[in-house]
Design an enzyme around this catalytic site. Structure first.
Site, PDB file in Angstrom:
ATOM      1  N   GLU A 175       0.828  -1.307   0.061  1.00 44.51           N
ATOM      2  CA  GLU A 175      -0.006  -0.053  -0.111  1.00 44.51           C
ATOM      3  C   GLU A 175       1.007   1.379  -0.035  1.00 44.51           C
ATOM      4  O   GLU A 175       0.783   2.133   0.823  1.00 44.51           O
ATOM      5  CB  GLU A 175      -0.912   0.000   1.163  1.00 44.51           C
ATOM      6  N   GLU A 300      -4.848  -8.751  -0.854  1.00 43.84           N
ATOM      7  CA  GLU A 300      -5.767  -8.572   0.473  1.00 43.84           C
ATOM      8  C   GLU A 300      -7.093  -8.650   0.011  1.00 43.84           C
ATOM      9  O   GLU A 300      -7.406  -7.499  -0.924  1.00 43.84           O
ATOM     10  CB  GLU A 300      -5.250  -7.101   1.188  1.00 43.84           C
TER      11      GLU A 300
END
Ligand code: AHR
Length: 498
Positions: A175, A300
């Site tokens: 991220e 994810e």
């Protein structure tokens, strides 16, 4: 009773379904690693070198193919050298992302690699880009994979491991658009290539390098990355990671076990968004990479609710109901349908965090409804996705329209395997399966359902949501009529006899 029709061609193979689509994710977050996976050698809980035996067995039962570690956001604060050597002397740190607890680093590289060996799965290392250095990550790769002749290989041997490990999957940053450094895609693309370049293939170990990809529908991130990743005549990354959580409203997530019909259908609508989301990212990737050399890695995904009452808000501990089983089945069917581009997916997270397949409480362990789905879907691992076309009802409920059924079908070792979910809360569906090539014979079916959509498996041993054999089907002139009850996931395997 509603009706649906699925026509299929078992000879029209569309894509290989990598078993890595059934991958998992473990982070130093809450009770995922400590208590969940690792209890330490001196624990009364049965363990091997500190690794919980019951959890290892339960993960082997669902054929865990790959495990991502050490984060998540934690990965960009993790300094691997703090997690090697004598555990008593390992440097501690404060886990600033997840509850501010002290991390003693007793679970580090050697412990993780041993876990993967016990599980028989591939390790997927998430490297620190946000607060690390190129040298730190390249040395970690060297430490794990170089046979001999360098300070890192020697250090590994000093720490008790002479032979290098095989490490295929390497994530470079997590991220990076958010907790991994708040970067723009243009900036990150450059940083990525610098890191990727210095993470070498050592001693015959071939890395599959994964770049940080978009958050949900940030299509611009995908566009910029794909524009920048092809350089000097080759792709600088093997995979691009997408994160997508099924959360209807970030400000009001609701609890795992407490929801009304509106909350339920809003969530179904959100999980079904996975389909257009992946289709759109794939379309962008296809434009730059028509030969599909770069995989979409959904590393994810899953549900994210408010934490269970009385638990640490930073630990992300939530229960898991029949609703989660449906989320898992719908998501996995979508990943299968996109297996041409989706090369791996990792459910967040494996134990005690978010949509876990396993929950633990002291020495007790629960296999969640989501675990049951992973067990059911096993025959899809390494199978070939086949062409299907489905005519099925749409549900108009609580202000949203969602498909009643999700499905995917694959073929392996001469047998066809269908998984189908029905997210209606009230209506069963009669599904007619029709082969374009032959007649259906020797069918065997299984089901996961519950009396109540809120049902969950509990630590008192009750297991109202579990995988069972199922016989509600009949042969009909070479076709198969299968009843898929309301709020259920059904699988059927059969021969398509020519
Ligand atoms: O899975 C929990 C967190 O969600 C991960 O650490 C992070 O990558 C994502 O935002």
């Amino acid at each position: 009773m509603k009706t649906a029709y699925i026509k299929f061609d078992s000879e029209k193979k569309l894509a290989h379904i990598n078993k890595e689509i059934y991958g998992h994710f473990s982070e130093h977050l809450g009770r995922c690693i400590y208590n969940g996976i690792y209890v330490g050698k001196d624990s009364d809980i049965p363990n091997k070198d500190g690794l919980r035996s019951d959890v290892v067995e339960a993960l082997k039962e669902i054929g865990i193919p790959v495990l991502r570690w050490p984060g998540g956001c934690f990965a960009d604060e993790y300094h691997w050298k703090d997690g090697i050597g004598d555990p008593a002397k390992r440097k501690k740190l404060v886990n600033t992302n997840w509850g501010g607890v002290t991390e003693d680093n007793s679970f580090g590289t050697h412990e993780f690699m041993q876990l993967c060996e016990e599980l028989g799965c591939e390790p997927y290392i998430a490297g620190n880009v946000g607060s690390g250095t190129v040298r730190e990550l390249s040395e970690w790769v060297e430490y794990m994979t170089l046979e001999s002749g360098s300070p890192m290989a020697e250090l590994r041997a000093e720490n008790g491991r002479e032979k290098p490990w095989k490490v295929k999957y390497l994530g470079i940053g997590n991220e990076s658009w958010g907790c991994g450094g708040n970067m723009t895609p243009e900036f990150y693309a450059g940083v990525y290539k610098q890191y990727a370049n210095f993470c070498k293939n050592c001693s015959g170990n071939e890395l599959y390098r994964i770049a940080c990809g978009p958050s949900a529908s940030d299509y611009n991130w995908t566009e910029v990355m794909m524009k920048n990743l092809h350089q000097n005549g080759w792709w600088q990354a093997n995979g691009l990671a997408l994160h997508f959580y099924s959360i209807h409203d970030w400000n009001c997530k609701g609890f795992a076990t407490v929801f009304d019909d509106k909350g339920y259908f809003d969530l179904m609508n959100t999980v079904y968004f996975t389909e257009p989301l992946i289709a759109k990212h794939s379309e962008i990737m296809d434009k730059y990479d028509p030969d599909v050399e770069v995989g979409l890695i959904v590393d994810e995904w899953g549900t994210w609710y408010d934490v269970e009452e009385g638990t640490n808000p930073g630990f992300l501990y939530q229960q898991n109901t029949m609703r989660d089983a449906l989320v898992a089945a719908i998501s996995l069917n979508i990943f299968n349908q996109h297996a041409k581009r989706v090369k791996m997916a990792n459910l967040a997270q494996v134990v005690n965090v978010l949509q876990a397949v396993i929950l633990t409480e002291g020495e007790r362990m629960v296999k969640t409804p989501t675990w049951q789905v992973f067990k059911m879907f096993l025959p899809h691992h390494e199978a070939e996705l086949i062409r299907t076309s489905m005519a099925a009802p749409t549900l108009d409920e609580q202000g949203v329209s969602v498909p009643m059924l999700s499905q995917s079908m694959s073929v392996k070792d001469g047998r066809v395997f269908l998984t189908v979910s029905n997210c209606s809360l009230t209506d069963d569906c009669e599904v007619l399966l029709d082969s374009e090539r032959g007649i259906i014979e020797d069918a065997r079916a299984q089901i996961i359902t519950a009396m109540d959509i809120h049902d969950f498996n509990d630590f008192d041993g009750s297991e109202p949501v579990k995988l069972c054999e199922y016989e509600e089907f009949e042969y009909l002139e070479g076709m198969l009529k299968l009843i898929v009850p309301a709020k259920s996931v059904v699988s059927v395997s059969f021969a398509d006899v020519k």
